[in-house]
Design a protein around this motif. Structure first.
Motif, short mmCIF file in Angstrom:
data_model
loop_
_atom_site.label_atom_id
_atom_site.label_comp_id
_atom_site.label_asym_id
_atom_site.label_seq_id
_atom_site.Cartn_x
_atom_site.Cartn_y
_atom_site.Cartn_z
N TRP A 56 0.02 -1.09 -1.73
CA TRP A 56 -0.30 0.21 -1.43
C TRP A 56 0.61 1.23 -2.34
O TRP A 56 0.15 2.15 -2.79
CB TRP A 56 0.19 0.81 -0.06
CG TRP A 56 -1.19 0.49 0.91
CD1 TRP A 56 -1.47 -0.18 1.86
CD2 TRP A 56 -2.50 1.18 0.64
NE1 TRP A 56 -2.87 -0.23 2.35
CE2 TRP A 56 -3.48 0.64 1.67
CE3 TRP A 56 -2.99 2.24 -0.42
CZ2 TRP A 56 -4.74 1.20 1.77
CZ3 TRP A 56 -4.29 2.60 -0.05
CH2 TRP A 56 -5.12 2.09 0.75
N ILE A 57 1.97 0.80 -2.51
CA ILE A 57 2.89 1.61 -3.39
C ILE A 57 2.20 1.50 -4.88
O ILE A 57 2.30 2.65 -5.59
CB ILE A 57 4.17 0.75 -3.45
CG1 ILE A 57 4.91 1.20 -2.13
CG2 ILE A 57 5.02 1.39 -4.69
CD1 ILE A 57 6.25 0.41 -1.99
N GLU A 58 1.78 0.52 -5.35
CA GLU A 58 1.09 0.32 -6.68
C GLU A 58 -0.11 1.18 -6.64
O GLU A 58 -0.21 1.82 -7.63
CB GLU A 58 0.55 -1.18 -6.86
CG GLU A 58 1.97 -2.09 -7.15
CD GLU A 58 1.36 -3.43 -7.20
OE1 GLU A 58 0.06 -3.98 -6.87
OE2 GLU A 58 2.29 -4.36 -7.38
N VAL A 59 -0.99 1.14 -5.52
CA VAL A 59 -2.10 1.85 -5.77
C VAL A 59 -1.71 3.45 -5.58
O VAL A 59 -2.42 4.28 -6.45
CB VAL A 59 -3.14 1.67 -4.47
CG1 VAL A 59 -4.00 2.69 -4.03
CG2 VAL A 59 -3.54 0.30 -4.55
N LEU A 60 -0.87 3.88 -4.77
CA LEU A 60 -0.48 5.42 -4.63
C LEU A 60 0.16 5.91 -6.08
O LEU A 60 -0.11 6.96 -6.38
CB LEU A 60 0.74 5.51 -3.55
CG LEU A 60 0.01 5.37 -2.07
CD1 LEU A 60 1.30 5.45 -1.09
CD2 LEU A 60 -1.08 6.31 -1.80
N GLN A 61 0.66 5.18 -6.67
CA GLN A 61 1.27 5.63 -8.03
C GLN A 61 0.43 5.20 -9.13
O GLN A 61 0.89 5.48 -10.29
CB GLN A 61 2.78 4.60 -8.20
CG GLN A 61 3.84 4.83 -7.11
CD GLN A 61 4.88 4.07 -7.32
OE1 GLN A 61 4.96 3.04 -7.99
NE2 GLN A 61 6.24 4.71 -7.01
N ASN A 62 -0.92 4.99 -9.12
CA ASN A 62 -1.59 4.46 -10.13
C ASN A 62 -2.82 5.85 -10.00
O ASN A 62 -3.72 6.09 -9.05
CB ASN A 62 -2.34 3.33 -9.97
CG ASN A 62 -3.35 2.91 -11.20
OD1 ASN A 62 -3.82 3.99 -11.81
ND2 ASN A 62 -3.64 1.71 -11.18
N SER A 63 -2.53 6.83 -11.18
CA SER A 63 -3.31 7.83 -10.96
C SER A 63 -4.85 7.48 -11.33
O SER A 63 -5.77 8.59 -11.04
CB SER A 63 -2.81 9.02 -12.11
OG SER A 63 -2.78 8.22 -13.34
N ALA A 64 -5.15 6.61 -11.83
CA ALA A 64 -6.51 6.01 -12.23
C ALA A 64 -7.33 5.78 -11.08
O ALA A 64 -8.48 5.70 -10.85
CB ALA A 64 -6.72 4.93 -13.19
N ILE A 65 -6.55 5.36 -10.15
CA ILE A 65 -7.15 4.91 -8.64
C ILE A 65 -7.09 5.83 -7.53
O ILE A 65 -7.90 6.43 -7.09
CB ILE A 65 -6.46 3.71 -8.25
CG1 ILE A 65 -6.53 2.53 -8.99
CG2 ILE A 65 -6.93 3.27 -6.81
CD1 ILE A 65 -5.81 1.27 -8.47
N THR A 66 -5.74 6.62 -7.49
CA THR A 66 -5.63 7.50 -6.63
C THR A 66 -5.52 8.94 -6.83
O THR A 66 -4.70 9.31 -7.90
CB THR A 66 -4.17 7.10 -5.94
OG1 THR A 66 -4.03 5.78 -5.14
CG2 THR A 66 -3.77 8.31 -4.60
N LYS A 67 -6.34 9.80 -6.41
CA LYS A 67 -6.58 11.21 -6.98
C LYS A 67 -5.73 12.06 -6.02
O LYS A 67 -5.25 11.75 -4.92
CB LYS A 67 -7.97 11.58 -7.00
CG LYS A 67 -8.98 10.58 -7.78
CD LYS A 67 -8.43 10.50 -9.22
CE LYS A 67 -9.33 9.44 -9.99
NZ LYS A 67 -8.70 9.25 -11.47
#
Length: 237
Positions: free
Chosen positions: A10-21
């Protein structure tokens, strides 16, 4: 194939602007601010200025972006339809409406990445330990608008970053450094707000400078905006 993400993922997801808007973060921040990180889906939609339908569609898009990077098995609901929100929340009917609750792993990730949206203003609270505890408890339990940064943004966007009491404008004094800086004051005292109270960021909040904010809370209950404004006007005339 996993049915949920770990807090590290989840940390990776939250920090990935291509995934998390930005909208995804705002949605999580709104829900995080409720007691137990749970609220009606309709309440979250209200806070974000949308309805349950569009919110659910956005969740589906977000889940699909995540699925492009992680091997996720979404919970089947019916033929070719899935409970995408299951990835983000625990959900259930409480006899009134449908409740969403942030998954613990997502809560931990929001805290680890400092994306909870929390804003604490100590001068909203009294100094005694007992009152301080009650104040913090109420601040947490009121609703997402109580602590969510979006409430402040909506308030300032409407009323501008100018003190409602003394008229102080940070930009005129500090230039670009002061752009957008202001405290936000609750017109309804926290002690009178119950768990079901839905704060309106335009009608219930006002921008005030830190000095006036402190003066409003020098007495209990706090002074009204007009009361302090009259004091300032009398002493400056």
């Amino acid at each position: 194939m996993a049915t949920e993400l770990t807090n590290t993922q989840w940390i990776e997801v939250l920090q990935n602007s291509a995934i998390t808007k930005e909208f995804d973060i705002a949605m999580f921040q709104a829900l995080y601010s409720f007691e137990g990180h749970k609220a009606y889906a309709s309440q979250i939609g209200l806070i974000l200025g949308t309805h349950y339908g569009p919110l659910n569609l956005e969740l589906g898009r977000y889940a699909k972006r995540i699925a492009e990077h992680y091997d996720i098995n979404f919970t089947a609901r019916s033929k070719e339809k899935y409970k995408f929100w299951d990835l983000f929340f625990n959900g259930w009917e409480d006899g009134i409406k449908f409740v969403w609750q942030l998954r613990p792993e997502l809560v931990e990730a929001l805290e680890a990445t400092e994306l909870t949206g929390d804003e604490h203003f100590p001068n909203e609270l009294s100094a005694t330990p007992e009152t301080l505890f009650e104040g913090i408890k109420r601040t947490i339990t009121v609703n997402a608008y109580e602590r969510n940064v979006r409430a402040k943004q909506l308030c300032v966007q409407h009323w501008k970053a100018i003190c409602s009491v003394c008229g102080f404008d940070f930009v005129r004094t500090y230039g670009e450094l002061g752009n957008g800086f202001i405290h936000v004051h609750h017109l309804v005292p926290i002690s009178k707000i119950g768990k079901s109270y839905q704060v309106d960021p335009i009608n219930d909040l006002r921008p005030v400078c830190p000095n006036c904010h402190s003066m409003l809370h020098r007495v209990d209950p706090p002074l009204a905006i007009e009361e302090l404004k009259n004091i300032v006007c009398q002493l400056s005339s």
